[in-house]
Design a protein around this motif. Sequence first.
Motif, PDB file in Angstrom:
ATOM      1  N   LEU A  16      -4.354   7.682  17.793  1.00  0.00           N
ATOM      2  CA  LEU A  16      -4.247   7.524  16.347  1.00  0.00           C
ATOM      3  C   LEU A  16      -2.771   7.575  15.980  1.00  0.00           C
ATOM      4  O   LEU A  16      -2.035   8.451  16.451  1.00  0.00           O
ATOM      5  CB  LEU A  16      -5.000   8.646  15.619  1.00  0.00           C
ATOM      6  N   GLU A  17      -2.326   6.631  15.128  1.00  0.00           N
ATOM      7  CA  GLU A  17      -0.944   6.591  14.676  1.00  0.00           C
ATOM      8  C   GLU A  17      -0.953   6.508  13.157  1.00  0.00           C
ATOM      9  O   GLU A  17      -1.629   5.652  12.584  1.00  0.00           O
ATOM     10  CB  GLU A  17      -0.209   5.407  15.290  1.00  0.00           C
ATOM     11  N   VAL A  18      -0.181   7.392  12.516  1.00  0.00           N
ATOM     12  CA  VAL A  18      -0.231   7.536  11.064  1.00  0.00           C
ATOM     13  C   VAL A  18       1.125   7.237  10.449  1.00  0.00           C
ATOM     14  O   VAL A  18       2.163   7.728  10.907  1.00  0.00           O
ATOM     15  CB  VAL A  18      -0.666   8.965  10.668  1.00  0.00           C
ATOM     16  N   LEU A  19       1.109   6.415   9.388  1.00  0.00           N
ATOM     17  CA  LEU A  19       2.258   6.170   8.523  1.00  0.00           C
ATOM     18  C   LEU A  19       1.967   6.792   7.168  1.00  0.00           C
ATOM     19  O   LEU A  19       0.896   6.546   6.580  1.00  0.00           O
ATOM     20  CB  LEU A  19       2.499   4.673   8.335  1.00  0.00           C
ATOM     21  N   CYS A  20       2.912   7.591   6.666  1.00  0.00           N
ATOM     22  CA  CYS A  20       2.679   8.264   5.391  1.00  0.00           C
ATOM     23  C   CYS A  20       4.025   8.704   4.816  1.00  0.00           C
ATOM     24  O   CYS A  20       4.911   9.132   5.575  1.00  0.00           O
ATOM     25  CB  CYS A  20       1.759   9.464   5.620  1.00  0.00           C
ATOM     26  N   PRO A  21       4.212   8.612   3.494  1.00  0.00           N
ATOM     27  CA  PRO A  21       5.478   9.071   2.904  1.00  0.00           C
ATOM     28  C   PRO A  21       5.745  10.553   3.125  1.00  0.00           C
ATOM     29  O   PRO A  21       6.893  10.988   3.081  1.00  0.00           O
ATOM     30  CB  PRO A  21       5.309   8.765   1.406  1.00  0.00           C
ATOM     31  N   SER A  22       4.685  11.337   3.363  1.00  0.00           N
ATOM     32  CA  SER A  22       4.836  12.775   3.554  1.00  0.00           C
ATOM     33  C   SER A  22       4.509  13.155   4.995  1.00  0.00           C
ATOM     34  O   SER A  22       3.382  12.951   5.455  1.00  0.00           O
ATOM     35  CB  SER A  22       3.904  13.541   2.595  1.00  0.00           C
ATOM     36  N   ASP A  23       5.487  13.699   5.694  1.00  0.00           N
ATOM     37  CA  ASP A  23       5.242  14.145   7.065  1.00  0.00           C
ATOM     38  C   ASP A  23       4.211  15.265   7.097  1.00  0.00           C
ATOM     39  O   ASP A  23       3.405  15.367   8.031  1.00  0.00           O
ATOM     40  CB  ASP A  23       6.539  14.623   7.717  1.00  0.00           C
ATOM     41  N   ASP A  24       4.226  16.129   6.083  1.00  0.00           N
ATOM     42  CA  ASP A  24       3.269  17.245   6.044  1.00  0.00           C
ATOM     43  C   ASP A  24       1.840  16.729   5.911  1.00  0.00           C
ATOM     44  O   ASP A  24       0.921  17.220   6.573  1.00  0.00           O
ATOM     45  CB  ASP A  24       3.593  18.180   4.872  1.00  0.00           C
ATOM     46  N   VAL A  25       1.652  15.732   5.048  1.00  0.00           N
ATOM     47  CA  VAL A  25       0.321  15.147   4.869  1.00  0.00           C
ATOM     48  C   VAL A  25      -0.134  14.480   6.162  1.00  0.00           C
ATOM     49  O   VAL A  25      -1.290  14.626   6.582  1.00  0.00           O
ATOM     50  CB  VAL A  25       0.307  14.150   3.696  1.00  0.00           C
TER      51      VAL A  25
ATOM     52  N   HIS B 255       0.824  -1.213   0.000  1.00  0.00           N
ATOM     53  CA  HIS B 255       0.000   0.000   0.000  1.00  0.00           C
ATOM     54  C   HIS B 255       0.857   1.263   0.000  1.00  0.00           C
ATOM     55  O   HIS B 255       0.567   2.214  -0.744  1.00  0.00           O
ATOM     56  CB  HIS B 255      -0.921  -0.002   1.226  1.00  0.00           C
ATOM     57  N   LEU B 256       1.920   1.280   0.793  1.00  0.00           N
ATOM     58  CA  LEU B 256       2.739   2.485   0.932  1.00  0.00           C
ATOM     59  C   LEU B 256       3.814   2.590  -0.147  1.00  0.00           C
ATOM     60  O   LEU B 256       4.342   3.681  -0.399  1.00  0.00           O
ATOM     61  CB  LEU B 256       3.407   2.506   2.308  1.00  0.00           C
ATOM     62  N   GLY B 257       4.169   1.457  -0.750  1.00  0.00           N
ATOM     63  CA  GLY B 257       5.201   1.468  -1.774  1.00  0.00           C
ATOM     64  C   GLY B 257       6.603   1.305  -1.226  1.00  0.00           C
ATOM     65  O   GLY B 257       7.558   1.180  -2.001  1.00  0.00           O
ATOM     66  N   LEU B 258       6.749   1.336   0.081  1.00  0.00           N
ATOM     67  CA  LEU B 258       8.042   1.154   0.736  1.00  0.00           C
ATOM     68  C   LEU B 258       7.826   0.386   2.031  1.00  0.00           C
ATOM     69  O   LEU B 258       6.694   0.271   2.530  1.00  0.00           O
ATOM     70  CB  LEU B 258       8.692   2.513   1.045  1.00  0.00           C
TER      71      LEU B 258
ATOM     72  N   VAL C 210     -12.938  11.539   7.498  1.00  0.00           N
ATOM     73  CA  VAL C 210     -11.706  11.819   6.750  1.00  0.00           C
ATOM     74  C   VAL C 210     -11.360  10.667   5.815  1.00  0.00           C
ATOM     75  O   VAL C 210     -11.072  10.874   4.633  1.00  0.00           O
ATOM     76  CB  VAL C 210     -10.544  12.082   7.746  1.00  0.00           C
ATOM     77  N   VAL C 211     -11.410   9.446   6.330  1.00  0.00           N
ATOM     78  CA  VAL C 211     -11.065   8.283   5.512  1.00  0.00           C
ATOM     79  C   VAL C 211     -12.104   8.070   4.413  1.00  0.00           C
ATOM     80  O   VAL C 211     -11.779   7.646   3.296  1.00  0.00           O
ATOM     81  CB  VAL C 211     -10.953   7.027   6.396  1.00  0.00           C
TER      82      VAL C 211
ATOM     83  N   GLY D  26      -3.851  11.692  -3.178  1.00  0.00           N
ATOM     84  CA  GLY D  26      -2.970  10.836  -3.955  1.00  0.00           C
ATOM     85  C   GLY D  26      -1.829  10.223  -3.174  1.00  0.00           C
ATOM     86  O   GLY D  26      -1.054   9.446  -3.731  1.00  0.00           O
ATOM     87  N   VAL D  27      -1.712  10.548  -1.903  1.00  0.00           N
ATOM     88  CA  VAL D  27      -0.621  10.024  -1.071  1.00  0.00           C
ATOM     89  C   VAL D  27      -1.155   8.863  -0.241  1.00  0.00           C
ATOM     90  O   VAL D  27      -2.185   8.992   0.432  1.00  0.00           O
ATOM     91  CB  VAL D  27      -0.071  11.124  -0.136  1.00  0.00           C
ATOM     92  N   PRO D  28      -0.475   7.689  -0.264  1.00  0.00           N
ATOM     93  CA  PRO D  28      -0.958   6.551   0.531  1.00  0.00           C
ATOM     94  C   PRO D  28      -0.791   6.814   2.033  1.00  0.00           C
ATOM     95  O   PRO D  28       0.220   7.358   2.474  1.00  0.00           O
ATOM     96  CB  PRO D  28      -0.071   5.389   0.064  1.00  0.00           C
ATOM     97  N   VAL D  29      -1.798   6.403   2.788  1.00  0.00           N
ATOM     98  CA  VAL D  29      -1.807   6.638   4.235  1.00  0.00           C
ATOM     99  C   VAL D  29      -2.245   5.355   4.938  1.00  0.00           C
ATOM    100  O   VAL D  29      -3.146   4.651   4.471  1.00  0.00           O
ATOM    101  CB  VAL D  29      -2.775   7.784   4.617  1.00  0.00           C
ATOM    102  N   VAL D  30      -1.590   5.060   6.054  1.00  0.00           N
ATOM    103  CA  VAL D  30      -2.025   4.005   6.962  1.00  0.00           C
ATOM    104  C   VAL D  30      -2.284   4.648   8.324  1.00  0.00           C
ATOM    105  O   VAL D  30      -1.424   5.369   8.838  1.00  0.00           O
ATOM    106  CB  VAL D  30      -0.972   2.889   7.107  1.00  0.00           C
ATOM    107  N   LEU D  31      -3.464   4.418   8.887  1.00  0.00           N
ATOM    108  CA  LEU D  31      -3.810   4.992  10.190  1.00  0.00           C
ATOM    109  C   LEU D  31      -4.284   3.883  11.109  1.00  0.00           C
ATOM    110  O   LEU D  31      -5.222   3.163  10.784  1.00  0.00           O
ATOM    111  CB  LEU D  31      -4.890   6.063  10.050  1.00  0.00           C
TER     112      LEU D  31
END
Length: 467
Positions: free
Chosen positions: A164-173, A45-48, A75-76, A144-149
């Motif tokens: 709530l804990e979030v994984l995302c390639p963008s810290d800003d997102v 899902h995240l690509g990494l 939100v989701v 367009g940015v993958p998110v795991v919450l």
Amino acid sequence: MDDAVTPARLRDFLEDVRVLAQAAQSAHPEQEPGVAPLLPLLTAHLGLDPRTFAVHTLELPVLRRVDTDVAVAAVVGEDPAARLVGVGGGEQRMHMSLSEILQHAGSWPGQFPVGPVDYHRAATGPSTSRQTVAFGLHLWHADGVPVVLLQRRASMRHNGAPVLEVLCPSDDVAGALLTRVRAEMDARSTLRGQVVTFSGSPFDPGEAGVVHVPRPSVPREDVVLPAGTLERIERQVLGVARHRDALRAAGQHLKRGVLLYGPPGTGKTHTVRHLVGASPGVTVTLLSGQALQLVTVAAETARALQPAMVVLEDCDLVAEDRSLTGGTPVLFEVLDALDGLAADADVTFLLTTNRADVLEPALAQRPGRVDLAVEVPLPDAPGRRRLFRLYAADLPFTPDALDAAAEATAGMTASFVKEAIRRAVLLAAEDGRHVGDDDLASAVQEMTGDSERITRSLLGVGAGADV
């Protein structure tokens, strides 16, 4: 010296431990048949590899679990392809952060597999409820940015608070998403406009919760106070709310603290019930006893969901108790919560006490927190007559009998009058007949006799009452 640990023996021992660990790991099944490992799912899902991402964490008030679920769903839900999956692994999940779960899932793929979502049903009103996510992973795309919450109902490592804990390639997102969740919690709150009380033990914060109660309806004419007293209270509590726009335009503050004091049984709680019932649409939080420890959460909730009212009953009972943090007394925490509100916050703090002398020193040390202190005294003769007529309702007592009962009960409380009417009905019922004047006279005589001194005390009648 034969037992001395030499460098060579230490190396041999560590090598044995390494071999043993490798053997144990190879003997552990990679995954059970039919069970999907967690790490590949999140990586796809995240690509990494998700273990390379920073985890953004938001701890939320323990008493706003339902609002958290509503906000996350909003939100989701903006991504129609969003997925919700669970995590297996038993109770260990509840004691680990998301990053710890991922690390263990990498070393032991079968320990935290993909599993069913955990749900918990929670109240959203006096007669309504909602199924909320207690432990589950949301997978979706935000802009367009993958998110795991990871959404969890409670974590004991966070004092029972939802996290709530979030994984995302963008810290800003990731940061923007958590900020958005907080905003949606207030915008969509299930507490808004409701009357609630908080429950739970400080020894088990994970079981704390919100109890919804129906908004009471106490007509103004059913509140028996000395002339002008109710008018002053209503002006400060209800009048400020009615004229909030005019007050704001004139640069006047809206937050207010009102203290009702007087002996037990004189009608302080009855007056509060009238004020709550006369405030439709206002979010009301009722705190008493140990729940007063949650005043900071109540103040934060009131600020977010204003117009709001926070009722703090019997503050004298915890005046010297220490707060949950072990620091300042609970009473000072109450006053600090009042002071922490912005001047234009449409929030009322309504305090009641049987012992104004206990609170007065603390109030004097923090001037300006309470704007109005009103005594709710023992009813005088006209007040007792009104009370006997009120509680008699449609019962067939004559006016003379009610007046005689009022004259015979000087120094008695409203609670005493209410019980006297009930006892008169009970006396008649035991004899199998309709209640009458003689029953009321007998009930008053019985309750004012020496044998019921303790009863009078329990109904709030002071030791010096003239009976």
